[in-house]
Design an enzyme around this catalytic site. Structure first.
Site, PDB file in Angstrom:
ATOM      1  N   ASN A   1       0.868  -1.191   0.000  1.00 54.67           N
ATOM      2  CA  ASN A   1       0.000   0.000   0.000  1.00 54.67           C
ATOM      3  C   ASN A   1       0.897   1.231   0.000  1.00 54.67           C
ATOM      4  O   ASN A   1       1.482   1.572   1.017  1.00 54.67           O
ATOM      5  CB  ASN A   1      -0.894  -0.043   1.250  1.00 54.67           C
ATOM      6  CG  ASN A   1      -1.738   1.212   1.403  1.00 54.67           C
ATOM      7  OD1 ASN A   1      -1.813   2.041   0.485  1.00 54.67           O
ATOM      8  ND2 ASN A   1      -2.369   1.358   2.559  1.00 54.67           N
ATOM      9  N   TRP A   2       0.988   1.860  -1.164  1.00 55.06           N
ATOM     10  CA  TRP A   2       1.919   2.992  -1.297  1.00 55.06           C
ATOM     11  C   TRP A   2       1.371   4.277  -0.686  1.00 55.06           C
ATOM     12  O   TRP A   2       2.087   5.272  -0.603  1.00 55.06           O
ATOM     13  CB  TRP A   2       2.272   3.215  -2.774  1.00 55.06           C
ATOM     14  CG  TRP A   2       3.062   2.084  -3.380  1.00 55.06           C
ATOM     15  CD1 TRP A   2       3.658   1.040  -2.714  1.00 55.06           C
ATOM     16  CD2 TRP A   2       3.356   1.874  -4.761  1.00 55.06           C
ATOM     17  NE1 TRP A   2       4.299   0.211  -3.594  1.00 55.06           N
ATOM     18  CE2 TRP A   2       4.130   0.697  -4.859  1.00 55.06           C
ATOM     19  CE3 TRP A   2       3.039   2.566  -5.936  1.00 55.06           C
ATOM     20  CZ2 TRP A   2       4.592   0.188  -6.086  1.00 55.06           C
ATOM     21  CZ3 TRP A   2       3.495   2.073  -7.156  1.00 55.06           C
ATOM     22  CH2 TRP A   2       4.264   0.898  -7.221  1.00 55.06           C
ATOM     23  N   LYS A   3       0.096   4.275  -0.340  1.00 55.20           N
ATOM     24  CA  LYS A   3      -0.556   5.468   0.241  1.00 55.20           C
ATOM     25  C   LYS A   3      -0.299   6.684  -0.661  1.00 55.20           C
ATOM     26  O   LYS A   3      -0.201   6.529  -1.871  1.00 55.20           O
ATOM     27  CB  LYS A   3      -0.081   5.675   1.681  1.00 55.20           C
ATOM     28  CG  LYS A   3      -0.251   4.402   2.524  1.00 55.20           C
ATOM     29  CD  LYS A   3      -0.038   4.590   3.988  1.00 55.20           C
ATOM     30  CE  LYS A   3      -0.204   3.254   4.689  1.00 55.20           C
ATOM     31  NZ  LYS A   3      -0.085   3.341   6.135  1.00 55.20           N
TER      32      LYS A   3
ATOM     33  N   HIS B   1      -9.642   0.946   5.401  1.00 56.54           N
ATOM     34  CA  HIS B   1      -8.313   1.184   5.975  1.00 56.54           C
ATOM     35  C   HIS B   1      -8.446   2.183   7.133  1.00 56.54           C
ATOM     36  O   HIS B   1      -9.235   3.126   7.062  1.00 56.54           O
ATOM     37  CB  HIS B   1      -7.365   1.735   4.902  1.00 56.54           C
ATOM     38  CG  HIS B   1      -5.937   1.763   5.374  1.00 56.54           C
ATOM     39  ND1 HIS B   1      -5.474   2.751   6.205  1.00 56.54           N
ATOM     40  CD2 HIS B   1      -4.912   0.908   5.170  1.00 56.54           C
ATOM     41  CE1 HIS B   1      -4.197   2.505   6.483  1.00 56.54           C
ATOM     42  NE2 HIS B   1      -3.839   1.379   5.880  1.00 56.54           N
TER      43      HIS B   1
ATOM     44  N   GLU C   1      -6.735   4.593   8.103  1.00 53.67           N
ATOM     45  CA  GLU C   1      -6.538   6.014   7.778  1.00 53.67           C
ATOM     46  C   GLU C   1      -7.807   6.613   7.191  1.00 53.67           C
ATOM     47  O   GLU C   1      -8.134   7.768   7.446  1.00 53.67           O
ATOM     48  CB  GLU C   1      -5.336   6.176   6.828  1.00 53.67           C
ATOM     49  CG  GLU C   1      -4.032   6.017   7.598  1.00 53.67           C
ATOM     50  CD  GLU C   1      -2.887   5.424   6.795  1.00 53.67           C
ATOM     51  OE1 GLU C   1      -2.925   5.447   5.556  1.00 53.67           O
ATOM     52  OE2 GLU C   1      -1.940   4.923   7.446  1.00 53.67           O
TER      53      GLU C   1
ATOM     54  N   GLU D   1      -5.406  -5.223  10.735  1.00 53.91           N
ATOM     55  CA  GLU D   1      -4.426  -4.149  10.925  1.00 53.91           C
ATOM     56  C   GLU D   1      -4.698  -3.429  12.242  1.00 53.91           C
ATOM     57  O   GLU D   1      -5.531  -2.506  12.288  1.00 53.91           O
ATOM     58  CB  GLU D   1      -4.525  -3.146   9.776  1.00 53.91           C
ATOM     59  CG  GLU D   1      -4.199  -3.732   8.423  1.00 53.91           C
ATOM     60  CD  GLU D   1      -3.602  -2.685   7.498  1.00 53.91           C
ATOM     61  OE1 GLU D   1      -2.483  -2.888   7.043  1.00 53.91           O
ATOM     62  OE2 GLU D   1      -4.255  -1.656   7.261  1.00 53.91           O
TER      63      GLU D   1
ATOM     64  N   GLY E   1       2.329   2.081  10.801  1.00 54.99           N
ATOM     65  CA  GLY E   1       3.277   3.186  10.644  1.00 54.99           C
ATOM     66  C   GLY E   1       3.982   3.575  11.934  1.00 54.99           C
ATOM     67  O   GLY E   1       4.584   4.639  12.019  1.00 54.99           O
TER      68      GLY E   1
ATOM     69  N   SER F   1       3.348  -2.313  10.330  1.00 49.62           N
ATOM     70  CA  SER F   1       4.804  -2.325  10.498  1.00 49.62           C
ATOM     71  C   SER F   1       5.451  -3.662  10.110  1.00 49.62           C
ATOM     72  O   SER F   1       6.401  -4.105  10.760  1.00 49.62           O
ATOM     73  CB  SER F   1       5.181  -1.931  11.928  1.00 49.62           C
ATOM     74  OG  SER F   1       4.698  -0.625  12.218  1.00 49.62           O
TER      75      SER F   1
ATOM     76  N   GLY G   1       2.854  -1.237   4.324  1.00 50.92           N
ATOM     77  CA  GLY G   1       2.865   0.193   4.006  1.00 50.92           C
ATOM     78  C   GLY G   1       4.285   0.665   3.762  1.00 50.92           C
ATOM     79  O   GLY G   1       4.854   0.472   2.689  1.00 50.92           O
ATOM     80  N   GLY G   2       4.900   1.236   4.802  1.00 50.58           N
ATOM     81  CA  GLY G   2       6.233   1.847   4.687  1.00 50.58           C
ATOM     82  C   GLY G   2       7.259   0.995   3.951  1.00 50.58           C
ATOM     83  O   GLY G   2       7.947   1.488   3.042  1.00 50.58           O
TER      84      GLY G   2
HETATM   85  P1  PGA Z   1       2.775   0.164   7.707  1.00 54.31           P
HETATM   86  O1  PGA Z   1       1.333   0.401   7.032  1.00 54.31           O
HETATM   87  O2  PGA Z   1       3.337  -1.116   7.125  1.00 54.31           O
HETATM   88  O3  PGA Z   1       3.579   1.371   7.325  1.00 54.31           O
HETATM   89  O4  PGA Z   1       2.565   0.055   9.165  1.00 54.31           O
HETATM   90  C1  PGA Z   1       0.441  -0.653   6.874  1.00 54.31           C
HETATM   91  C2  PGA Z   1      -0.842  -0.168   6.259  1.00 54.31           C
HETATM   92  O5  PGA Z   1      -1.242   0.975   6.509  1.00 54.31           O
HETATM   93  O6  PGA Z   1      -1.514  -0.905   5.527  1.00 54.31           O
END
Ligand code: PGA
Length: 252
Positions: free
Chosen positions: A9-11, A95, A97, A169, A175, A214, A235-236
């Site tokens: 997930n590149w956000k 998600h 966010e 999640e 993050g 993470s 994500g990251g």
């Molecule tokens: P993260 O993000 O790996 O940076 O914790 C995961 C996500 O938001 O799907």
């Protein structure tokens, strides 16, 4: 062995040149693995570009968001039909966010979930508890509430979660560099599988349940060894080709 899925997930990250390099490096680093599937979720404006780069490649792509209406006066929004035109296989829904920063409630998430399915794509339903809920021992209640919201507006209870991916999640792990322990992950994944099975009154052995929060190249292997973990939503670490490739290599 069941295939595992690693999703990046590149956000809201990357510009055209960075995304091009990232994808080229991922493609160069990933070797054929019959047990692993990969997907990337670029920002919507780059989906068409990613589609062109991934033509005839083993990596799928998806969208980070969708608006659950056929068409109309919804300035700035993108429908399921449009995402389907872009060849998206997956769409993220729920998600944390989006739930927290954009105040998406359970009903709206459920509408998105069914809209994605109705357009022949696979919803990746993200569920997870906040730190507060974890500390008050309300993790399973929070997860169940999120699952029930999806089932409550389904036309057919029996197949509500067929053709979807569930991503566990924990909000406190996204993050933050803080990952849930393998015991916590297995416990919740097992609970999700049991709950979904009860709701659908059928066995859901093949339902993919991936973990996100993470995930990196050092913790991925232990997570993938858990019996109810079918992959990861990253994500990251998905923004660094080498790290994403190393995570995929943990599947063997
Ligand atoms: P993260 O993000 O790996 O940076 O914790 C995961 C996500 O938001 O799907």
């Amino acid at each position: 062995m069941k295939q595992k899925i690693v999703m990046g997930n590149w956000k809201m990250n990357g510009r055209l040149d960075q995304i091009t390099t990232l994808l080229q490096e991922i493609l160069a680093g990933i070797s054929a693995n019959p047990f692993a599937q990969c997907a990337v979720f670029p920002p919507a404006v780059y989906i068409q570009h990613v589609k062109q780069l991934l033509h005839h490649q083993a990596i799928s792509w998806g969208a980070q968001n969708v608006y659950p209406a056929r068409a109309g006066a919804f300035t700035g929004e993108i429908s399921g039909a449009m995402l389907s035109d872009l060849g998206c296989r997956y769409v993220l829904v729920g998600h944390s966010e989006r739930r927290h920063l954009f105040h998406e409630d359970e009903k709206f998430v459920a509408e998105k979930f069914h809209h994605v399915k109705d357009h022949g794509m696979i919803p990746v339903l993200c569920v997870g508890e906040t730190l507060n809920e974890r500390e008050q021992d309300l993790t399973k209640q929070a997860i169940l509430r999120q699952l029930v919201a999806i089932a409550s507006i389904a036309a057919e209870q029996q197949d509500v979660f067929n053709g979807c991916v569930i991503a566990y999640e924990p909000v406190w792990a996204i993050g933050t560099g803080r990952t849930a322990s393998p015991e916590q992950v297995q416990d919740v994944h097992h609970f999700i599988r049991q709950s979904v099975s009860q709701m659908m009154q059928s066995s859901v052995e093949t339902l993919p349940i991936v973990y996100g929060g993470s995930v990196n190249e050092t913790n991925a292997r232990a997570l993938f060894e858990l019996p109810d973990v079918d992959g990861a939503l990253v994500g990251g670490a998905s923004l660094v080709a080498q790290q994403f490739v190393e995570i995929v290599k943990c599947i063997n």
